[in-house]
Motif scaffolding. Sequence first.
Motif, PDB file in Angstrom:
ATOM      1  N   VAL A  42       0.842  -1.194   0.000  1.00 26.57           N
ATOM      2  CA  VAL A  42       0.000   0.000   0.000  1.00 26.57           C
ATOM      3  C   VAL A  42       0.878   1.246   0.000  1.00 26.57           C
ATOM      4  CG1 VAL A  42      -1.742   1.307   1.274  1.00 26.57           C
ATOM      5  CG2 VAL A  42      -1.862  -1.189   1.193  1.00 26.57           C
ATOM      6  N   THR A  43       0.628   2.137  -0.951  1.00 26.46           N
ATOM      7  CA  THR A  43       1.372   3.385  -1.058  1.00 26.46           C
ATOM      8  C   THR A  43       0.806   4.405  -0.074  1.00 26.46           C
ATOM      9  OG1 THR A  43       1.721   2.950  -3.407  1.00 26.46           O
ATOM     10  CG2 THR A  43       2.150   5.189  -2.641  1.00 26.46           C
ATOM     11  N   ALA A  44       1.664   4.959   0.744  1.00 24.72           N
ATOM     12  CA  ALA A  44       1.228   5.961   1.728  1.00 24.72           C
ATOM     13  C   ALA A  44       1.519   7.349   1.175  1.00 24.72           C
ATOM     14  CB  ALA A  44       1.940   5.743   3.059  1.00 24.72           C
ATOM     15  N   VAL A  45       0.488   8.045   0.749  1.00 25.46           N
ATOM     16  CA  VAL A  45       0.643   9.389   0.189  1.00 25.46           C
ATOM     17  C   VAL A  45      -0.404  10.290   0.816  1.00 25.46           C
ATOM     18  CG1 VAL A  45       0.595  10.788  -1.902  1.00 25.46           C
ATOM     19  CG2 VAL A  45       1.504   8.469  -1.991  1.00 25.46           C
ATOM     20  N   ASP A  46       0.010  11.460   1.250  1.00 22.51           N
ATOM     21  CA  ASP A  46      -0.917  12.421   1.825  1.00 22.51           C
ATOM     22  C   ASP A  46      -1.500  13.293   0.718  1.00 22.51           C
ATOM     23  OD1 ASP A  46      -0.449  11.566   4.430  1.00 22.51           O
ATOM     24  OD2 ASP A  46       1.318  12.876   4.621  1.00 22.51           O
ATOM     25  N   PRO A  47      -2.681  13.868   0.951  1.00 24.34           N
ATOM     26  CA  PRO A  47      -3.202  14.849  -0.012  1.00 24.34           C
ATOM     27  C   PRO A  47      -2.212  15.988  -0.213  1.00 24.34           C
ATOM     28  CG  PRO A  47      -4.881  14.239   1.598  1.00 24.34           C
ATOM     29  CD  PRO A  47      -3.591  13.649   2.077  1.00 24.34           C
ATOM     30  N   ALA A  48      -2.245  16.584  -1.409  1.00 24.94           N
ATOM     31  CA  ALA A  48      -1.311  17.673  -1.720  1.00 24.94           C
ATOM     32  C   ALA A  48      -2.011  18.702  -2.594  1.00 24.94           C
ATOM     33  CB  ALA A  48      -0.079  17.121  -2.438  1.00 24.94           C
ATOM     34  N   PRO A  49      -1.597  19.971  -2.533  1.00 29.45           N
ATOM     35  CA  PRO A  49      -2.185  20.987  -3.410  1.00 29.45           C
ATOM     36  C   PRO A  49      -1.911  20.657  -4.880  1.00 29.45           C
ATOM     37  CG  PRO A  49      -0.963  22.005  -1.616  1.00 29.45           C
ATOM     38  CD  PRO A  49      -0.623  20.545  -1.590  1.00 29.45           C
ATOM     39  N   PHE A  50      -2.886  20.892  -5.736  1.00 33.95           N
ATOM     40  CA  PHE A  50      -2.684  20.659  -7.169  1.00 33.95           C
ATOM     41  C   PHE A  50      -1.526  21.504  -7.698  1.00 33.95           C
ATOM     42  CE2 PHE A  50      -7.150  19.123  -7.093  1.00 33.95           C
ATOM     43  CZ  PHE A  50      -6.948  17.900  -7.706  1.00 33.95           C
ATOM     44  N   ALA A  51      -1.315  22.671  -7.116  1.00 37.69           N
ATOM     45  CA  ALA A  51      -0.258  23.566  -7.590  1.00 37.69           C
ATOM     46  C   ALA A  51       1.126  22.966  -7.392  1.00 37.69           C
ATOM     47  CB  ALA A  51      -0.351  24.910  -6.867  1.00 37.69           C
ATOM     48  N   ASP A  52       1.246  21.948  -6.523  1.00 36.17           N
ATOM     49  CA  ASP A  52       2.553  21.349  -6.250  1.00 36.17           C
ATOM     50  C   ASP A  52       2.828  20.101  -7.077  1.00 36.17           C
ATOM     51  OD1 ASP A  52       2.792  23.320  -4.374  1.00 36.17           O
ATOM     52  OD2 ASP A  52       2.389  22.024  -2.641  1.00 36.17           O
ATOM     53  N   LEU A  53       1.937  19.749  -7.986  1.00 37.74           N
ATOM     54  CA  LEU A  53       2.074  18.481  -8.710  1.00 37.74           C
ATOM     55  C   LEU A  53       2.693  18.632 -10.092  1.00 37.74           C
ATOM     56  CD1 LEU A  53      -1.329  16.746  -7.811  1.00 37.74           C
ATOM     57  CD2 LEU A  53       0.867  16.647  -6.616  1.00 37.74           C
ATOM     58  N   GLY A  54       3.014  19.868 -10.506  1.00 36.31           N
ATOM     59  CA  GLY A  54       3.627  20.077 -11.815  1.00 36.31           C
ATOM     60  C   GLY A  54       2.643  20.311 -12.936  1.00 36.31           C
ATOM     61  N   LEU A  55       1.396  20.599 -12.618  1.00 44.50           N
ATOM     62  CA  LEU A  55       0.380  20.853 -13.638  1.00 44.50           C
ATOM     63  C   LEU A  55       0.502  22.282 -14.171  1.00 44.50           C
ATOM     64  CD1 LEU A  55      -2.634  19.235 -11.750  1.00 44.50           C
ATOM     65  CD2 LEU A  55      -1.516  18.301 -13.798  1.00 44.50           C
ATOM     66  N   PRO A  56       0.082  22.527 -15.415  1.00 47.76           N
ATOM     67  CA  PRO A  56       0.108  23.890 -15.958  1.00 47.76           C
ATOM     68  C   PRO A  56      -0.721  24.850 -15.105  1.00 47.76           C
ATOM     69  CG  PRO A  56      -0.330  22.289 -17.700  1.00 47.76           C
ATOM     70  CD  PRO A  56      -0.397  21.542 -16.415  1.00 47.76           C
ATOM     71  N   LYS A  57      -0.281  26.094 -15.035  1.00 45.09           N
ATOM     72  CA  LYS A  57      -0.957  27.075 -14.187  1.00 45.09           C
ATOM     73  C   LYS A  57      -2.406  27.283 -14.604  1.00 45.09           C
ATOM     74  CE  LYS A  57       3.210  29.643 -12.859  1.00 45.09           C
ATOM     75  NZ  LYS A  57       3.882  30.956 -12.896  1.00 45.09           N
ATOM     76  N   ARG A  58      -2.658  27.290 -15.918  1.00 45.24           N
ATOM     77  CA  ARG A  58      -4.037  27.482 -16.362  1.00 45.24           C
ATOM     78  C   ARG A  58      -4.935  26.354 -15.886  1.00 45.24           C
ATOM     79  NH1 ARG A  58      -4.134  28.201 -22.654  1.00 45.24           N
ATOM     80  NH2 ARG A  58      -2.434  26.689 -22.504  1.00 45.24           N
ATOM     81  N   LEU A  59      -4.395  25.142 -15.863  1.00 45.42           N
ATOM     82  CA  LEU A  59      -5.168  23.993 -15.406  1.00 45.42           C
ATOM     83  C   LEU A  59      -5.400  24.067 -13.900  1.00 45.42           C
ATOM     84  CD1 LEU A  59      -6.541  21.468 -16.406  1.00 45.42           C
ATOM     85  CD2 LEU A  59      -4.385  20.233 -16.208  1.00 45.42           C
ATOM     86  N   VAL A  60      -4.378  24.495 -13.154  1.00 49.37           N
ATOM     87  CA  VAL A  60      -4.538  24.659 -11.706  1.00 49.37           C
ATOM     88  C   VAL A  60      -5.581  25.726 -11.407  1.00 49.37           C
ATOM     89  CG1 VAL A  60      -3.370  25.363  -9.588  1.00 49.37           C
ATOM     90  CG2 VAL A  60      -2.198  23.865 -11.216  1.00 49.37           C
ATOM     91  N   ARG A  61      -5.559  26.806 -12.190  1.00 44.91           N
ATOM     92  CA  ARG A  61      -6.541  27.873 -11.985  1.00 44.91           C
ATOM     93  C   ARG A  61      -7.956  27.373 -12.266  1.00 44.91           C
ATOM     94  NH1 ARG A  61      -4.890  31.124 -15.723  1.00 44.91           N
ATOM     95  NH2 ARG A  61      -3.050  31.708 -14.487  1.00 44.91           N
ATOM     96  N   ALA A  62      -8.100  26.548 -13.311  1.00 50.38           N
ATOM     97  CA  ALA A  62      -9.415  25.995 -13.627  1.00 50.38           C
ATOM     98  C   ALA A  62      -9.891  25.062 -12.518  1.00 50.38           C
ATOM     99  CB  ALA A  62      -9.361  25.242 -14.956  1.00 50.38           C
TER     100      ALA A  62
END
Length: 507
Positions: A42-62
Amino acid sequence: MPSSSATPARRNQQGRPRRRRPQAKAGNAKPAKRSLFDEVGVTAVDPAPFADLGLPKRLVRALHDNGMREAFPIQAATIPDALTGRDVLGRGQTGSGKTLAFGLPLLAMQTENARPMRPRALVLVPTRELATQVTDSLKPLAKSLGLYVREVVGGTSFNRQVDTLRRGVDVLVATPGRLNDHLRQGTCDLSEVERTALDEADQMADMGFLPQVREILDLVPSDGQRLLFSATLDGDVDKLVERYMTDPVVHSLAPPSASVDSMEHHQFLVSTTDKQSVLARIAARDGRTIMFVRTKHHADRLAKKLRAVGVEAGALHGGKAQNARTRILDEFKNASSSTLVATNVAARGIHIDDVSLVVHVEPPADPKDYLHRAGRTARAGSSGTVVTLVTDDQKQAFRAMANQAGVTAITTEIRPHDAELARLTGAREPSGTPLAVPQRQQPKPAKSRGEHRPQRAPRGTEPSRRGGDSPRRGTGSGSGNNRARRGGTNGGRTGAQQRARRSNSPR
């Protein structure tokens, strides 16, 4: 010579000695193959802000504009790996947010728009409802990047889908059967697909879709990226991973049985004679309820009985046209109806907020069916109740199935008017006033590809007075209706007059 005491060899019907199956030696039994999910744990991962995942800024804003700022664990675990171009194999319990886990990388990595009939990304799903849900989730996000997400499913107009594909679809969401129809007709070309996602792969295997899935993946460029999400890697799904995925990154957020922890599980022991009354009282409760049955005929029959006692209920199954299935789901989502009677078509991938009770009208035979049906409640951290109605002859089967599913259900003997039934489910007496089935205008059937308009009836023919479709016998041609109104065979005109009248009439 062989000893007379030797046992003669057994022979088959052709008189030939039967071959004995090789016996496994003690201590040399082949161990069961461990799946990739078992190997990684089982992978133990905590929730994280979308802005920290490497997604384009426009997508994060949407995402922020749609009220989504923090990624669920399955999204936080898989999105960074998917954005590097690696193949990703993921497992997460129902309601964990898998749609965005594969959908956001598909949108984020699009570098140019698709050409007509050549999508750049493909999502394969097992059911039409799941296709609609995936499309609805990704459309507003894709719009922020100037991308188009469309679905191709059965039960809807083939020609309209052709028009959509010709305009260019960046992310195509499809069920395997209808996509194969387009591939055979030459109205879709997968040669430019760069990324492919398979959602609920184990359900596609259970429904017998994997041969079609393999046909599709064989047409997708082999150097493209693959994202596969599945609750299990049983049999054919494991073969799919071996054949089409290259060194995948594996994330296993939770086994299928993990979702049972946030639910209350109850086994209601009911008699056959009380069962319908118990169901009617449960269905009359406040709040959304999904009742699962095995067959489409049972779904229709139960929904009809519930409406007859005053409960707003709709039946959802694979035998209904797509527009009817969409309407019934919409009515349930907007609370026009409080009870949904469904087959397994609603057991996976369908997200409906605030479903507080799931009822198994009969115990499911497969523990996976139990878990996925139960997963329609207690979604995204909420709690819920799961009830299974069990008659005397079903006790043993339910016990075995529950043990395999890892479920411990509280057992209660129930009669329709018991206070315990009301306490556990909110059941109450239905109004008893029958509800009429709403009369809706039937849409004209869509003309499928290859259909031709019906030819006009030959001159001189008309529907029979008896209501049939056979031509009316007579010598006249274009004036049959006039003849009928005037009571004569030819309206008092000679053959020459009739021919002259036809030649002068406007065409």
